[in-house]
Write a protein that holds these residues in place. Structure first.
Motif, mmCIF file in Angstrom:
data_model
loop_
_atom_site.group_PDB
_atom_site.id
_atom_site.type_symbol
_atom_site.label_atom_id
_atom_site.label_comp_id
_atom_site.label_asym_id
_atom_site.label_seq_id
_atom_site.Cartn_x
_atom_site.Cartn_y
_atom_site.Cartn_z
ATOM 1 N N THR A 57 -56.758 98.017 -7.641
ATOM 2 C CA THR A 57 -56.151 97.911 -6.310
ATOM 3 C C THR A 57 -57.171 98.216 -5.226
ATOM 4 N N ILE A 58 -58.027 99.204 -5.453
ATOM 5 C CA ILE A 58 -59.063 99.542 -4.468
ATOM 6 C C ILE A 58 -60.017 98.367 -4.281
ATOM 7 N N LEU A 59 -60.466 97.785 -5.379
ATOM 8 C CA LEU A 59 -61.364 96.630 -5.291
ATOM 9 C C LEU A 59 -60.658 95.432 -4.659
ATOM 10 N N PHE A 60 -59.394 95.255 -5.014
ATOM 11 C CA PHE A 60 -58.568 94.166 -4.469
ATOM 12 C C PHE A 60 -58.497 94.271 -2.940
ATOM 13 N N LEU A 61 -58.146 95.456 -2.430
ATOM 14 C CA LEU A 61 -57.990 95.632 -0.981
ATOM 15 C C LEU A 61 -59.330 95.564 -0.256
ATOM 16 N N THR A 62 -60.369 96.085 -0.873
ATOM 17 C CA THR A 62 -61.695 96.025 -0.249
ATOM 18 C C THR A 62 -62.133 94.586 -0.058
ATOM 19 N N ASN A 63 -61.997 93.788 -1.099
ATOM 20 C CA ASN A 63 -62.436 92.402 -1.003
ATOM 21 C C ASN A 63 -61.514 91.577 -0.101
ATOM 22 N N MET A 64 -60.237 91.942 -0.051
ATOM 23 C CA MET A 64 -59.316 91.251 0.838
ATOM 24 C C MET A 64 -59.780 91.355 2.284
ATOM 25 N N PHE A 69 -73.184 92.876 -1.059
ATOM 26 C CA PHE A 69 -71.771 93.184 -1.235
ATOM 27 C C PHE A 69 -71.103 92.290 -2.280
ATOM 28 N N LEU A 70 -71.320 90.982 -2.165
ATOM 29 C CA LEU A 70 -70.518 90.017 -2.899
ATOM 30 C C LEU A 70 -70.593 90.161 -4.416
ATOM 31 N N PRO A 71 -71.779 90.290 -5.035
ATOM 32 C CA PRO A 71 -71.798 90.406 -6.498
ATOM 33 C C PRO A 71 -71.458 91.802 -7.012
ATOM 34 N N SER A 72 -71.617 92.815 -6.174
ATOM 35 C CA SER A 72 -71.472 94.198 -6.639
ATOM 36 C C SER A 72 -70.027 94.639 -6.743
ATOM 37 N N LEU A 73 -69.131 94.030 -5.973
ATOM 38 C CA LEU A 73 -67.732 94.452 -5.999
ATOM 39 C C LEU A 73 -66.996 93.918 -7.233
ATOM 40 N N PRO A 74 -66.932 92.596 -7.468
ATOM 41 C CA PRO A 74 -66.185 92.122 -8.640
ATOM 42 C C PRO A 74 -66.810 92.511 -9.967
ATOM 43 N N SER A 75 -68.108 92.793 -10.000
ATOM 44 C CA SER A 75 -68.731 93.175 -11.266
ATOM 45 C C SER A 75 -68.264 94.554 -11.728
ATOM 46 N N GLN A 76 -67.550 95.310 -10.870
ATOM 47 C CA GLN A 76 -67.003 96.608 -11.268
ATOM 48 C C GLN A 76 -65.671 96.469 -11.992
ATOM 49 N N GLY A 112 -62.154 97.536 5.199
ATOM 50 C CA GLY A 112 -62.463 97.391 3.783
ATOM 51 C C GLY A 112 -63.392 98.487 3.281
ATOM 52 N N LEU A 113 -64.393 98.837 4.079
ATOM 53 C CA LEU A 113 -65.325 99.896 3.688
ATOM 54 C C LEU A 113 -64.618 101.243 3.563
ATOM 55 N N ILE A 114 -63.728 101.543 4.513
ATOM 56 C CA ILE A 114 -62.995 102.811 4.471
ATOM 57 C C ILE A 114 -62.160 102.899 3.194
ATOM 58 N N ILE A 115 -61.472 101.803 2.853
ATOM 59 C CA ILE A 115 -60.662 101.781 1.629
ATOM 60 C C ILE A 115 -61.534 102.027 0.409
ATOM 61 N N TYR A 116 -62.698 101.407 0.370
ATOM 62 C CA TYR A 116 -63.583 101.551 -0.778
ATOM 63 C C TYR A 116 -64.084 102.987 -0.922
ATOM 64 N N PRO A 154 -75.329 90.198 -19.694
ATOM 65 C CA PRO A 154 -76.221 90.993 -20.537
ATOM 66 C C PRO A 154 -76.254 92.437 -20.058
ATOM 67 N N PRO A 155 -76.705 93.369 -20.907
ATOM 68 C CA PRO A 155 -76.746 94.776 -20.542
ATOM 69 C C PRO A 155 -77.513 95.019 -19.242
ATOM 70 N N ARG A 156 -76.926 95.828 -18.376
ATOM 71 C CA ARG A 156 -77.525 96.284 -17.108
ATOM 72 C C ARG A 156 -77.734 95.155 -16.102
ATOM 73 N N LEU A 157 -77.118 94.017 -16.340
ATOM 74 C CA LEU A 157 -77.280 92.887 -15.419
ATOM 75 C C LEU A 157 -75.931 92.365 -14.948
ATOM 76 N N GLY A 158 -74.963 93.271 -14.784
ATOM 77 C CA GLY A 158 -73.624 92.852 -14.403
ATOM 78 C C GLY A 158 -73.578 92.185 -13.041
ATOM 79 N N ALA A 159 -74.167 92.838 -12.024
ATOM 80 C CA ALA A 159 -74.128 92.278 -10.674
ATOM 81 C C ALA A 159 -74.947 90.992 -10.583
#
Length: 442
Positions: free
Chosen positions: A15-22, A116-123, A180-184, A355-360
């Protein structure tokens, strides 16, 4: 796991990631909605120059994540990348209020978006165990957030910009990013702990190097299919409005429905159809008949092909007459169903195969497919005036079917890879995910 705290049956972090990206999408699409109008009406740029700037900006917004994803994986970490990237984007939106800073503002937003863009959904992937059946569906829930933000942006930022002044619209976009930043930040306790390495990983074995090459080749294949698919899908914002304007009877009684209202159908349908689709998939999973990700994406591409085939049939039988707007509603319903099968599933697949350590970095590669697919869509759209409308829609249907065939062929190799990963010993899986000695950073 039994004591896990959830919201709506999913980990609270989703939910936190959902609202941040929204709110991030609200700011991005809000500014993008006003950009061309602002350049042509306020800055008095020529249409060609405005379109070139707009195209360059949107392309870079999906290109910078490749660099930003690497920076997040190697140095900053995902959380820091989200906070820094979001702050830079908010600054860029506020800079849009000052005309002399126009170009600098655009560059600032694009650079912030890269972090921002790759780092949020990769979590999202880190919120679930590898065998958690909710993990695949989580990306559809997340995708709803994108569309809520995309739906609100033109209504809020566009209205403020047109009626009260451009800078009010740009300011609203900046405020959205700030929310969005505050929510995150406030929800960070619900987010997955980051795993960093304290000790350098041992050199990979020949088998591990071969496995990583296999992963990248599979991702390349999926990315190629996504690029071809977007060549057809992205016409909903390119040539479809032209057909809506000249080929659709938009009268409803004594009222003429504004053409732009039809553009709001897609996000509205995403929001309304996703819960029903997730319920359907959950029942299939409970019955032991869950569809694999690549096959699900292939089904989505076929559905989109059918949507464009519907338009080709309508235009062919219309004989130069306008078709009823109710057919356009049916088209958007079919297209959105296909979209929900392929696009969020593709994002989730890239995150799962990372692959390992390359999520983002891996998630950023998915956005690179959006970049290349948008360029292909522009090239395909140039054929609109060179062929019949029915023939053009048949071409789009063919592109979607080609993408479906590629995805169908990749299904078995992807399932074999995921099965091999699940069968690894737990200790080896944990080591591979972290790439060495583990250290959790809350």
């Amino acid at each position: 796991m039994a004591m896990e705290k959830t919201w709506f049956g999913q980990p609270r972090g989703l939910t936190i990631l959902f609202l941040t990206n929204m709110w991030e999408l609200f700011s991005y699409y809000g500014m993008r909605t006003l950009l061309v109008y602002y350049m042509t009406k306020e800055l008095l740029f020529a249409q060609e120059k405005s379109s070139f700037i707009y195209g360059t900006y949107t392309a870079m917004a999906y290109f910078t994540p490749i660099l930003g994803g690497a920076i997040a994986d190697r140095w900053l970490g995902k959380r820091n990348a989200v906070i820094i990237g979001g702050s830079v984007m908010a600054l860029g939106h506020f800079m849009m209020a000052f005309e002399p800073m126009f170009y600098l503002a655009l560059a600032t937003i694009a650079l912030g978006n890269g972090l921002f863009l790759p780092s949020l959904p990769s979590q999202i992937n880190d919120l679930y165990r590898a065998d958690d059946p909710r993990r695949g569906r989580a990306y559809n829930v997340y995708y709803v957030g994108l569309n809520i933000g995309g739906f609100m942006a033109p209504l809020v930022c566009g209205t403020l910009g047109e009626l009260y002044g451009w800078h009010y619209g740009f300011g609203a976009a900046g405020i959205g990013m700030f929310i969005g930043l505050i929510i995150y930040v406030l929800g960070r306790d619900y987010l997955p702990p980051e795993i960093r390495t304290r000790v350098a990983r041992a050199p990979p074995t020949a088998g591990e190097r071969g496995d990583q090459r296999r992963v990248w080749w599979l991702l390349l294949g999926v990315g190629l299919a996504a690029t071809i698919f977007r060549g057809a899908y992205e016409q909903i914002g390119n040539t479809l409005p032209l057909w809506t304007d000249m080929g659709v009877d938009r009268t409803w009684g004594s009222v003429v429905i504004p053409m732009t209202w039809f553009q709001a159908l897609n996000p509205l349908l995403v929001i309304s159809m996703t819960p029903l689709l997730l319920l359907h998939w959950r029942r299939r999973a409970d019955a032991g008949r869950e569809t694999s990700p690549a096959r699900k994406m292939a089904i989505g591409a076929v559905i989109v092909a059918l949507a464009y085939l519907l338009l080709a049939t309508l235009d062919g039988f219309a004989g130069g007459e306008r078709v009823a707007w109710s057919w356009l509603l049916l088209f958007f319903a079919i297209l959105t169903l296909g979209e929900l099968y392929i696009l969020p599933t593709g994002l989730g697949l890239f995150a799962r195969l990372a692959p390992p350590r390359l999520g983002a970095t891996t998630v950023a590669a998915w956005f690179l497919a959006i970049f290349s697919g948008s360029l292909l869509a522009g090239a395909v759209g140039a054929l609109w005036s060179r062929t019949s409308h029915a023939g053009f829609f048949v071409l789009l249907s063919g592109l979607a079917l080609v993408a479906a065939c590629v995805l169908w062929m990749l299904d078995r190799p992807i399932r074999n890879l995921e099965s091999a990963r699940r069968n690894l010993p737990a200790e080896k899986n944990a080591s591979a995910d972290a790439g060495g000695t583990l250290e959790k950073n809350p």
